[in-house]
Design a protein around this motif. Sequence first.
Motif, PDB file in Angstrom:
ATOM      1  N   GLY A 198      36.084   0.613  36.787  1.00  0.00           N
ATOM      2  CA  GLY A 198      35.361   0.351  35.544  1.00  0.00           C
ATOM      3  C   GLY A 198      33.873   0.165  35.736  1.00  0.00           C
ATOM      4  O   GLY A 198      33.153  -0.097  34.764  1.00  0.00           O
ATOM      5  N   MET A 199      33.387   0.306  36.974  1.00  0.00           N
ATOM      6  CA  MET A 199      31.955   0.158  37.269  1.00  0.00           C
ATOM      7  C   MET A 199      31.440   1.434  37.935  1.00  0.00           C
ATOM      8  O   MET A 199      32.213   2.223  38.487  1.00  0.00           O
ATOM      9  N   VAL A 200      30.104   1.633  37.891  1.00  0.00           N
ATOM     10  CA  VAL A 200      29.497   2.832  38.457  1.00  0.00           C
ATOM     11  C   VAL A 200      28.100   2.490  38.969  1.00  0.00           C
ATOM     12  O   VAL A 200      27.426   1.604  38.424  1.00  0.00           O
ATOM     13  N   TYR A 201      27.699   3.159  40.042  1.00  0.00           N
ATOM     14  CA  TYR A 201      26.330   2.986  40.528  1.00  0.00           C
ATOM     15  C   TYR A 201      25.382   3.830  39.681  1.00  0.00           C
ATOM     16  O   TYR A 201      25.670   4.988  39.369  1.00  0.00           O
ATOM     17  N   GLN A 202      24.241   3.214  39.343  1.00  0.00           N
ATOM     18  CA  GLN A 202      23.215   3.912  38.563  1.00  0.00           C
ATOM     19  C   GLN A 202      21.906   3.877  39.364  1.00  0.00           C
ATOM     20  O   GLN A 202      21.535   2.846  39.934  1.00  0.00           O
ATOM     21  N   VAL A 203      21.238   5.025  39.428  1.00  0.00           N
ATOM     22  CA  VAL A 203      20.025   5.171  40.247  1.00  0.00           C
ATOM     23  C   VAL A 203      18.805   5.161  39.317  1.00  0.00           C
ATOM     24  O   VAL A 203      18.794   5.816  38.272  1.00  0.00           O
ATOM     25  N   TRP A 204      17.763   4.451  39.786  1.00  0.00           N
ATOM     26  CA  TRP A 204      16.554   4.286  38.983  1.00  0.00           C
ATOM     27  C   TRP A 204      15.334   4.729  39.774  1.00  0.00           C
ATOM     28  O   TRP A 204      15.204   4.420  40.958  1.00  0.00           O
ATOM     29  N   ALA A 205      14.444   5.491  39.107  1.00  0.00           N
ATOM     30  CA  ALA A 205      13.110   5.764  39.640  1.00  0.00           C
ATOM     31  C   ALA A 205      12.176   4.716  39.038  1.00  0.00           C
ATOM     32  O   ALA A 205      12.163   4.519  37.809  1.00  0.00           O
TER      33      ALA A 205
END
Length: 265
Positions: A198-205
């Motif tokens: 139910g969770m996911v990694y999210q990438v940020w610039a």
Amino acid sequence: MSTQEYIDSGILELYVYGCLNASEIEEVNKMAQQFAVIREEIIAIEKSLISLSGSVSPRLSGKNYEIIKQQIFETQPKVIPIQAEVKSQNKLSNYLGWAAAVLFLAGTIYYYQEDVTKTSTIAKINTENIKLNKEYTALQSKNQINEDLLALVRDTKNTVVPLVGQEVSPTAIAKVYWNQETHIVYVDGAGLPEPPEGMVYQVWALKLNPLTPLSIGLLDNYSNNKSLIFPLQNVIEAEAFGITLEPAGGSASPTLEQLYTLGKV
């Protein structure tokens, strides 16, 4: 294996012909005790065999057989009346008919067994070929992934940005490969712990002053990605990159309490 498949395999014919080993005979006996259709098929095969032998070989009584044997193997010459000789020849013909029937039956059994063996061998070869083709396809796919990763690492136009673990996960690591000419970004997430369900990694610039995060993508299907290399959106400007753990589908802004890795360009 169903009873019909067992019948179609040809093992019952070999059982009746006496061409099976002890373990195979025991197996057929068990099947015959368990299934009436197997017993009926064995009886039908035996009747066919008897019918075949009778059709090619005339009847020969035990008495006539002994007379023919004495006439054939008698060592002392004996004068036989013409009429008796004719009868003897007829009996000898009967004896030879039986011999021909036995040879015919033996030949039939041999060629049938050869056909069953060849069919089984072909089936095994086909199964092995299918297995080898699958393994070859999988190996090709794996080699292609390795070649793509090697090209990514060796590309001198890529800026490699190491991301180190933060307070929530000090041992976590990741890498960003950013081509500033093509603006293509790849993230190596092999050093991240597998995200909870139910969770996911999210990438940020990130721009640092003032702090301005821009989502550039999710590390979706993490457990199904064998290489754990994720292609993301194009990035034109960035002073740092960070990875947070977010609910499935991602978030509009990063959850800083779940910041797993961070690294400056």
